[in-house]
Design a protein around this motif. Structure first.
Motif, PDB file in Angstrom:
ATOM      1  N   GLU A 191       0.832  -1.199   0.000  1.00 17.08           N
ATOM      2  CA  GLU A 191       0.000   0.000   0.000  1.00 17.08           C
ATOM      3  C   GLU A 191       0.867   1.251   0.000  1.00 17.08           C
ATOM      4  O   GLU A 191       0.605   2.218  -0.705  1.00 17.08           O
ATOM      5  CB  GLU A 191      -0.909   0.038   1.234  1.00 17.08           C
ATOM      6  CG  GLU A 191      -1.762   1.305   1.264  1.00 17.08           C
ATOM      7  CD  GLU A 191      -2.402   1.578   2.627  1.00 17.08           C
ATOM      8  OE1 GLU A 191      -1.972   0.971   3.622  1.00 17.08           O
ATOM      9  OE2 GLU A 191      -3.319   2.403   2.677  1.00 17.08           O
TER      10      GLU A 191
ATOM     11  N   LEU B  72      -2.540 -13.693  -3.075  1.00 20.13           N
ATOM     12  CA  LEU B  72      -2.184 -12.512  -3.859  1.00 20.13           C
ATOM     13  C   LEU B  72      -2.112 -12.877  -5.337  1.00 20.13           C
ATOM     14  O   LEU B  72      -2.598 -12.152  -6.204  1.00 20.13           O
ATOM     15  CB  LEU B  72      -0.850 -11.930  -3.371  1.00 20.13           C
ATOM     16  CG  LEU B  72      -0.920 -11.263  -1.992  1.00 20.13           C
ATOM     17  CD1 LEU B  72       0.474 -10.825  -1.544  1.00 20.13           C
ATOM     18  CD2 LEU B  72      -1.860 -10.068  -2.010  1.00 20.13           C
TER      19      LEU B  72
ATOM     20  N   ILE C  76      -5.589 -13.090  -6.808  1.00 20.48           N
ATOM     21  CA  ILE C  76      -6.320 -11.868  -7.171  1.00 20.48           C
ATOM     22  C   ILE C  76      -5.557 -11.050  -8.215  1.00 20.48           C
ATOM     23  O   ILE C  76      -5.955  -9.937  -8.544  1.00 20.48           O
ATOM     24  CB  ILE C  76      -6.668 -10.987  -5.951  1.00 20.48           C
ATOM     25  CG1 ILE C  76      -5.411 -10.412  -5.319  1.00 20.48           C
ATOM     26  CG2 ILE C  76      -7.488 -11.738  -4.917  1.00 20.48           C
ATOM     27  CD1 ILE C  76      -5.730  -9.170  -4.510  1.00 20.48           C
ATOM     28  N   GLY C  77      -4.473 -11.603  -8.718  1.00 23.46           N
ATOM     29  CA  GLY C  77      -3.826 -10.963  -9.852  1.00 23.46           C
ATOM     30  C   GLY C  77      -2.591 -10.139  -9.533  1.00 23.46           C
ATOM     31  O   GLY C  77      -2.101  -9.400 -10.379  1.00 23.46           O
TER      32      GLY C  77
ATOM     33  N   ARG D   6      -1.127  -2.544  -8.606  1.00 28.93           N
ATOM     34  CA  ARG D   6      -2.353  -3.256  -8.268  1.00 28.93           C
ATOM     35  C   ARG D   6      -2.724  -3.145  -6.801  1.00 28.93           C
ATOM     36  O   ARG D   6      -3.878  -3.183  -6.451  1.00 28.93           O
ATOM     37  CB  ARG D   6      -2.176  -4.740  -8.602  1.00 28.93           C
ATOM     38  CG  ARG D   6      -1.793  -4.937 -10.044  1.00 28.93           C
ATOM     39  CD  ARG D   6      -2.697  -5.930 -10.709  1.00 28.93           C
ATOM     40  NE  ARG D   6      -2.537  -5.839 -12.136  1.00 28.93           N
ATOM     41  CZ  ARG D   6      -2.017  -6.788 -12.888  1.00 28.93           C
ATOM     42  NH1 ARG D   6      -1.641  -7.911 -12.331  1.00 28.93           N
ATOM     43  NH2 ARG D   6      -1.903  -6.619 -14.169  1.00 28.93           N
ATOM     44  N   LEU D   7      -1.727  -3.071  -5.939  1.00 31.73           N
ATOM     45  CA  LEU D   7      -2.053  -3.080  -4.515  1.00 31.73           C
ATOM     46  C   LEU D   7      -1.698  -1.768  -3.850  1.00 31.73           C
ATOM     47  O   LEU D   7      -1.858  -1.607  -2.664  1.00 31.73           O
ATOM     48  CB  LEU D   7      -1.305  -4.212  -3.799  1.00 31.73           C
ATOM     49  CG  LEU D   7      -2.078  -5.497  -3.557  1.00 31.73           C
ATOM     50  CD1 LEU D   7      -1.258  -6.431  -2.702  1.00 31.73           C
ATOM     51  CD2 LEU D   7      -3.420  -5.248  -2.899  1.00 31.73           C
ATOM     52  N   GLY D   8      -1.213  -0.824  -4.623  1.00 34.89           N
ATOM     53  CA  GLY D   8      -0.779   0.423  -4.022  1.00 34.89           C
ATOM     54  C   GLY D   8      -1.938   1.358  -3.780  1.00 34.89           C
ATOM     55  O   GLY D   8      -2.944   1.321  -4.471  1.00 34.89           O
ATOM     56  N   ASP D   9      -1.786   2.180  -2.764  1.00 30.10           N
ATOM     57  CA  ASP D   9      -2.729   3.268  -2.570  1.00 30.10           C
ATOM     58  C   ASP D   9      -2.172   4.414  -3.402  1.00 30.10           C
ATOM     59  O   ASP D   9      -1.111   4.951  -3.101  1.00 30.10           O
ATOM     60  CB  ASP D   9      -2.778   3.650  -1.090  1.00 30.10           C
ATOM     61  CG  ASP D   9      -3.697   4.831  -0.868  1.00 30.10           C
ATOM     62  OD1 ASP D   9      -4.103   5.467  -1.872  1.00 30.10           O
ATOM     63  OD2 ASP D   9      -4.009   5.109   0.293  1.00 30.10           O
TER      64      ASP D   9
END
Ligand code: SF4
Ligand code: SF4
Ligand code: SF4
Ligand code: FES
Lengths: 146, 321
Positions: free
Chosen positions: A60, A96, A99-100, A138-141
């Motif tokens: 994140e 992980l 979900i790609g 993909r998972l970063g804020d």
């Protein structure tokens, strides 16, 4: 917005167990073995201290890859911590992947205090892998990015 | 259904149980809700039919703290949850009088593709009809019982009760699907497709927390998602990260303990297929650490609180391809 044209420098978070891999990193340093400055080490008391939230949070906050280093199975300072960590991380990484989030962005490596060379090689190969995968989007804020 | 009411009245009357935990009629025939009944009169509102999907085992956590025994009706799948709660010391076996009830598959009103539904006939128990007659504002519609069933009933774990004091009512086989088919189909996708699929599903989440609140495995007294140190507690997801994090963490917390009771998917107002997360973990556990069904055996050690020295390494995830 800044225009980025320079080479991609990934942010790598490495959770290192105090008793082995962190000392391994120290040894790598004092033996003047090079590993990229992109690796940010976070010291943890045992590989098993790392819960899934740590890994997700790292992504994140902008990590492009996260690696967990602990004592070799059988050598955990608390006897069995890394065995539990091994199952947890296997499950988490698999989720992980499901979900790609490319599997290459997560890794577990067992590095002892005596393995400065292995530490530096591991980090070099991991950084290369993340460079080839490119930035983690993909998972970063996205608010954390400039 | 009458047999259940009669038995409940009998046990209440004899003083063997202090209350009954069952299902109560709602405003519409399909709005059935879990309820406690303290007297024979209150039991007039009791119902057991195709719309009693609600798993009552979680309510036994609170009931275990009350004086006296509680009569609780558990469907076959619900008994797995109850067992798991015993294992986790959340319910008191001695405070429960368990009547294992038969099940012919449970229905979901959203699975009936009709507008203006007034009533659904044929959803009774034990005489469930093969075809439901749905009365609507615009006339009658026929829907196959099977087509209106909850997803979980198509992949039912079986109609045996894992734990009970007595059993009432017969069951019907409803299994006609492969529990892991959809998980396997997603595993075969490319990372881009996987991500797009979950992005589309999870962005529907309104963080109502219903999936957590209904889940028997999610009964921690203090949940991470309620902690005020947790920045997305009690609020809707605002970023793509928050959407995924909630679901990954919740699924992870119940991994190895989730009995696949299907309640999370049943209650999600947004229709998100939450069972995909749980079943992904279950599938992995089965493949990597040996077949495991939470709640089937109270003495079995949970796979994530256990290990073998020769367990696979996390790199297996990439190698499996
Ligand atoms: S029940 Fe559905 S909408 Fe509510 S928090 Fe869970 S996934 Fe989100
Ligand atoms: S996660 Fe869903 S299927 Fe699993 S125990 Fe909880 S409610 Fe049941
Ligand atoms: S999400 Fe985790 S912490 Fe919250 S109730 Fe479920 S298992 Fe407990
Ligand atoms: S002490 Fe190093 S992994 Fe447990």
């Amino acid at each position: 917005m800044s225009v980025k044209n320079e080479e991609f420098r990934p942010v790598i978070v490495a959770f290192c167990c105090n008793w082995c891999s962190y000392a391994g990193a120290d040894l790598a340093g004092s033996s003047r073995l090079a590993y990229p400055a992109d690796v940010k080490i976070i010291r943890v008391p045992c590989s098993c201290r790392v819960n899934p939230m740590f890994i997700l949070r790292a992504f994140e906050k902008g990590a492009d890859g996260v690696i967990l280093c602990g004592c070799h199975p059988g050598d955990c300072h608390y006897s069995t911590g890394n065995y539990y960590a091994r199952r947890r991380m296997t499950m988490l990484f698999s989720m992980l992947d499901f979900i790609g989030v490319e599997n290459g962005r997560t890794r577990v490596e067992w590095v002892s205090a005596a393995e400065g060379v292995k530490f530096s090689e591991t980090m070099n190969s991991f950084v290369d892998k993340i460079r080839s995968l490119g930035p983690n989007v993909r998972l970063g804020d996205l608010r954390c990015k400039d | 259904m009458q047999r259940l009411i009669d038995r409940a009245k009998e046990l209440l009357g004899s003083g063997e149980v202090a209350r009954v935990l069952g299902w109560r009629k709602g405003e519409n025939s399909w709005d059935v809700e879990p309820a406690f009944f303290a007297s024979a009169e209150e039991l007039d509102g009791f119902v057991y039919d195709g719309f009693c999907g609600a798993n009552l085992s979680k309510y036994m956590i609170e009931a275990s703290k009350l004086e006296g025994k509680t009569l609780v009706f558990l469907k076959p799948c619900d008994t797995y949850s109850f067992n798991q709660l015993i294992k986790e010391h959340r319910v008191d076996r001695d405070k429960a009088y368990i009547v294992g009830v038969g099940c012919k598959g449970k229905l979901k009103i959203e699975n009936i593709p009709a507008k203006g539904i007034l009533s659904v006939e044929g959803a009774g128990y034990p005489d469930a009809a093969e075809m439901l007659t749905v009365k609507t504002l615009y006339g009658d519609v026929q829907v196959a019982y099977k087509d209106a069933m909850l997803e979980r009933c198509h992949v039912c774990k079986g109609k045996d009760h894992m734990i009970f004091d007595e059993q009432i009512g017969e069951s019907a086989d409803t299994l006609d699907g492969d529990r892991f088919a959809q998980v396997a189909a997603i595993e075969a996708m490319s990372p881009e497709e996987k991500f797009a699929f979950f992005q589309a599903e999870l962005s529907k989440c309104i963080r109502c927390n219903a999936c957590r609140n209904v889940c028997p495995a999610c009964s921690c007294r203090k949940c991470v998602f309620d902690s005020n140190k947790f920045d997305s507690a009690q609020k809707a997801n605002t970023t793509s990260f928050e959407e995924k994090m909630f679901h990954i963490i919740r699924a992870f917390h119940v991994a190895g303990r989730c009995t696949d009771c299907g309640e999370c998917s049943r209650v999600c107002p947004q229709g998100i297929p939450l069972h995909l997360f749980n079943r992904k973990f279950i599938k992995d556990i089965n493949e990597l650490y040996g077949e495991f069904q939470a709640g089937a055996d109270i003495d079995a050690r949970g796979p994530l609180t256990d290990f073998r020295q020769d367990d696979c390494e996390p790199s297996i995830v990439g190698k499996r391809g």
